[in-house]
Design an enzyme around this catalytic site. Structure first.
Site, short mmCIF file in Angstrom:
data_model
loop_
_atom_site.label_atom_id
_atom_site.label_comp_id
_atom_site.label_asym_id
_atom_site.label_seq_id
_atom_site.Cartn_x
_atom_site.Cartn_y
_atom_site.Cartn_z
CG HIS A 90 -2.08 0.95 1.05
ND1 HIS A 90 -1.98 2.29 1.32
CD2 HIS A 90 -3.33 0.73 0.59
CE1 HIS A 90 -3.14 2.86 1.05
NE2 HIS A 90 -3.97 1.94 0.60
CG ASP A 135 -8.74 -4.52 -2.63
OD1 ASP A 135 -9.91 -4.44 -2.25
OD2 ASP A 135 -8.16 -3.63 -3.25
N1 CMC Z 1 4.24 -7.68 -4.75
C1 CMC Z 1 5.59 -7.63 -4.95
N2 CMC Z 1 6.31 -6.50 -4.88
C2 CMC Z 1 5.67 -5.36 -4.62
C3 CMC Z 1 4.27 -5.32 -4.40
C4 CMC Z 1 3.56 -6.53 -4.48
N3 CMC Z 1 2.24 -6.56 -4.29
N4 CMC Z 1 3.89 -4.06 -4.15
C5 CMC Z 1 5.00 -3.31 -4.21
N5 CMC Z 1 6.07 -4.09 -4.48
C6 CMC Z 1 7.47 -3.65 -4.55
C7 CMC Z 1 7.78 -2.94 -5.87
O1 CMC Z 1 8.23 -3.85 -6.85
C8 CMC Z 1 8.84 -1.97 -5.43
O2 CMC Z 1 10.05 -2.68 -5.27
P1 CMC Z 1 11.51 -1.96 -5.52
O3 CMC Z 1 11.54 -0.77 -4.58
O4 CMC Z 1 12.47 -3.02 -5.15
O5 CMC Z 1 11.53 -1.60 -6.96
C9 CMC Z 1 8.39 -1.54 -4.03
O6 CMC Z 1 7.64 -2.67 -3.53
C10 CMC Z 1 7.52 -0.30 -4.00
O7 CMC Z 1 6.46 -0.49 -4.93
P2 CMC Z 1 5.71 0.70 -5.66
O8 CMC Z 1 4.96 0.17 -6.83
O9 CMC Z 1 6.68 1.81 -5.89
O10 CMC Z 1 4.73 1.14 -4.50
P3 CMC Z 1 3.49 2.08 -4.67
O11 CMC Z 1 3.28 2.74 -3.38
O12 CMC Z 1 3.65 2.94 -5.88
O13 CMC Z 1 2.26 1.06 -5.01
C11 CMC Z 1 0.55 -0.51 -4.72
C12 CMC Z 1 1.36 0.63 -4.07
C13 CMC Z 1 -0.65 -0.84 -3.84
C14 CMC Z 1 0.00 -0.05 -6.10
C15 CMC Z 1 1.47 -1.76 -4.89
O14 CMC Z 1 1.89 -2.21 -3.62
C16 CMC Z 1 0.79 -2.89 -5.66
O15 CMC Z 1 0.85 -2.91 -6.90
N6 CMC Z 1 0.10 -3.85 -4.93
C17 CMC Z 1 -0.65 -4.89 -5.57
C18 CMC Z 1 -1.99 -4.35 -6.03
C19 CMC Z 1 -2.94 -4.13 -4.86
O16 CMC Z 1 -3.11 -4.98 -4.00
N7 CMC Z 1 -3.64 -2.98 -4.87
C20 CMC Z 1 -4.64 -2.63 -3.86
C21 CMC Z 1 -4.21 -1.50 -3.00
S1 CMC Z 1 -5.24 -1.28 -1.55
C22 CMC Z 1 -6.81 -0.93 -2.11
C23 CMC Z 1 -6.92 0.23 -3.03
O17 CMC Z 1 -6.17 1.21 -2.96
O18 CMC Z 1 -7.81 0.19 -3.85
#
Ligand code: CMC
Length: 428
Positions: free
Chosen positions: A306, A363
């Site tokens: 998140h 989720d």
């Molecule tokens: N699985 C594996 N690695 C992950 C994941 C994951 N679910 N989420 C983030 N990372 C890693 C990402 O690869 C990155 O690694 P590095 O720094 O080594 O390159 C690091 O963690 C930071 O990720 P980010 O994409 O820069 O983080 P963000 O804050 O931009 O994204 C997020 C947040 C929720 C979009 C992301 O964690 C994700 O894609 N999660 C899976 C989708 C998900 O469950 N979404 C629902 C969110 S909660 C409900 C809502 O908001 O609707």
């Protein structure tokens, strides 16, 4: 609120920038004058450290796992309130008294019908259209049905739009689903409460009476509370950005639905269930965790991570407990629950997930509950949209009530070609 200043020094300038203090949370540096004073823009892709507005609706402390709606902790609302009361709270800022609640409930109940012409609109879709596509288009179309009450500067018309959206969203959502499976669309039964009414519109068939299940209704109501608002997430920010142009509430909320659809946001609940089904068995969990750590795979653990919560998502904590309880009470033995538990356990003790502060989010377990309630997978994000409508429209109203609103218009770092001369096609 008080304000201090911070000084930003560039090679050519020193500029004093005011600090904006909220009632909770970190202070913000007001950078509105920075370009004028220094000739620089600021760069913050994904708005990781940028507040886009002031808001009094929802507060999150991502480090401590705190979520407050209008100051009330989500745990207390989940335990003691119900969705329509939470919707009132988000819109009005205070919990309602008995008469206020009755008035609100009555207003919502008497705006649940959708215009008969909307059925023709839905019929224009192919039978296998995704219900999010149908919901998004249908909600945008409401501006064509109510163009006589689209004066965004009239508080009464803004309020009416809020009531209509909260009331009609379940009707349209259920209609989209029934259309996709070829069932006759059901009219809302106003003798039922909000969530029961929705379940009735989803599942009642002409051939036999529907037994309403209080466990299902209670679970859905709780999920709606947990999803009702989440401050400036992608879809709410979209509603505000579209709203900032003066667009009408139905168009603004339709844009929010589109933003919610993506798997990084509300589409994650659908993606989680598809992922769990793909993993299939607890014995495949380690392979899935390894794949999620491999950046080349393009695979992430859906329902993990998140932007704001870095220790735990308080909604996930509530939903996890609720998942066990609901599956137990409904007598559902879903093998995917075992896969989910094993996946959570494996990820929580894995160095990659620990060091990246990746925890199950709201989720991760919600899809399993929806599945137990017999809600089809492609409707999961629609469920989220029904609940988040309360938050979206509360933010849209707040944006119009708060003085100093401006059109949202970010800047960019241009990385394209430098100026060059046009070359005629025969000379290229
Ligand atoms: N699985 C594996 N690695 C992950 C994941 C994951 N679910 N989420 C983030 N990372 C890693 C990402 O690869 C990155 O690694 P590095 O720094 O080594 O390159 C690091 O963690 C930071 O990720 P980010 O994409 O820069 O983080 P963000 O804050 O931009 O994204 C997020 C947040 C929720 C979009 C992301 O964690 C994700 O894609 N999660 C899976 C989708 C998900 O469950 N979404 C629902 C969110 S909660 C409900 C809502 O908001 O609707």
């Amino acid at each position: 609120m008080s304000s201090n200043n911070v000084t930003l020094t560039t090679p050519d300038h020193s500029v004093s920038l005011p600090l904006v203090e909220g009632s909770l949370g970190p202070s913000c540096v007001d950078i509105a004058s920075i370009y004028r004073e220094t000739g620089h823009f600021t760069f913050d892709p994904g708005f990781a450290a940028t507040a886009s507005c002031k808001s009094a609706i929802t507060f999150i402390d991502g480090e401590k796992g705190v979520l407050l709606y209008r100051g009330y902790p989500i745990e207390q609302l989940a335990e003691q309130s119900r969705f329509l009361e939470v919707a009132y709270l988000l819109l009005e800022g205070e919990l309602p008294g008995t008469a206020e609640m009755a008035g609100f409930e009555d207003a919502v109940t008497h705006h649940t019908m959708m215009h008969e012409s909307l059925k023709n609109f839905l019929r224009g879709f192919h039978y296998d259209a995704h219900p999010m596509a149908m919901l998004c288009a249908s909600i945008a179309s409401l501006s064509a049905f109510y163009h006589d009450t689209l004066d965004i500067n009239d508080p009464a018309q803004r309020k009416l739009a809020a009531i209509r959206l909260i009331a009609k969203m379940p009707t349209i959502a259920a209609a989209a689903y029934r259309y996709s499976i070829g069932w006759p669309i059901r009219y809302p039964r106003n003798n039922l409460e909000y969530v029961d009414r929705f379940l009735h519109m989803m599942f009642e068939v002409p051939s036999e009476p529907l037994e309403m299940n209080p466990v299902a209704a209670k679970a859905l109501d709780l999920l709606f509370i947990l999803h009702a608002d989440h401050e400036q997430n992608a879809s709410t920010s979209t509603v505000r950005l579209v709203g900032s142009t003066g667009a009408n509430p139905y168009a603004s909320v339709a844009a929010g639905i589109a933003a919610l659809w993506g798997p990084a946001h509300g589409g994650a609940n659908e993606a989680v269930l598809k992922m769990l089904a793909e993993i299939g068995d607890a014995k495949n969990v380690d392979k899935a965790v390894a794949r999620a750590k491999d950046k080349e795979s393009g695979f992430r653990l859906m329902g993990f991570g998140h932007r704001v919560y870095k220790n735990f998502d308080p909604r996930a904590k509530i939903i996890r407990a609720m998942c066990h309880d609901v599956l137990d009470k409904l007598g559902v033995n879903d093998p995917l629950l075992e896969v989910a538990l094993k996946l959570e356990e494996a990820a929580l003790k894995d160095d990659y997930f620990i060091s990246h502060k990746l925890y199950p989010n709201v989720d991760f377990y919600s899809g399993l509950i929806y599945k137990a309630l017999k809600i089809p997978t492609e409707m999961f994000t629609v469920m989220f949209a029904i609940a988040r409508t309360a938050g979206w429209i509360a933010h849209w109203i707040e944006q119009h009530e708060m003085p100093g609103g401006r059109i949202g218009r970010p800047r960019q770092v241009y990385v394209g070609a430098e100026p060059r001369e046009y070359v005629a096609i025969d000379k290229r």
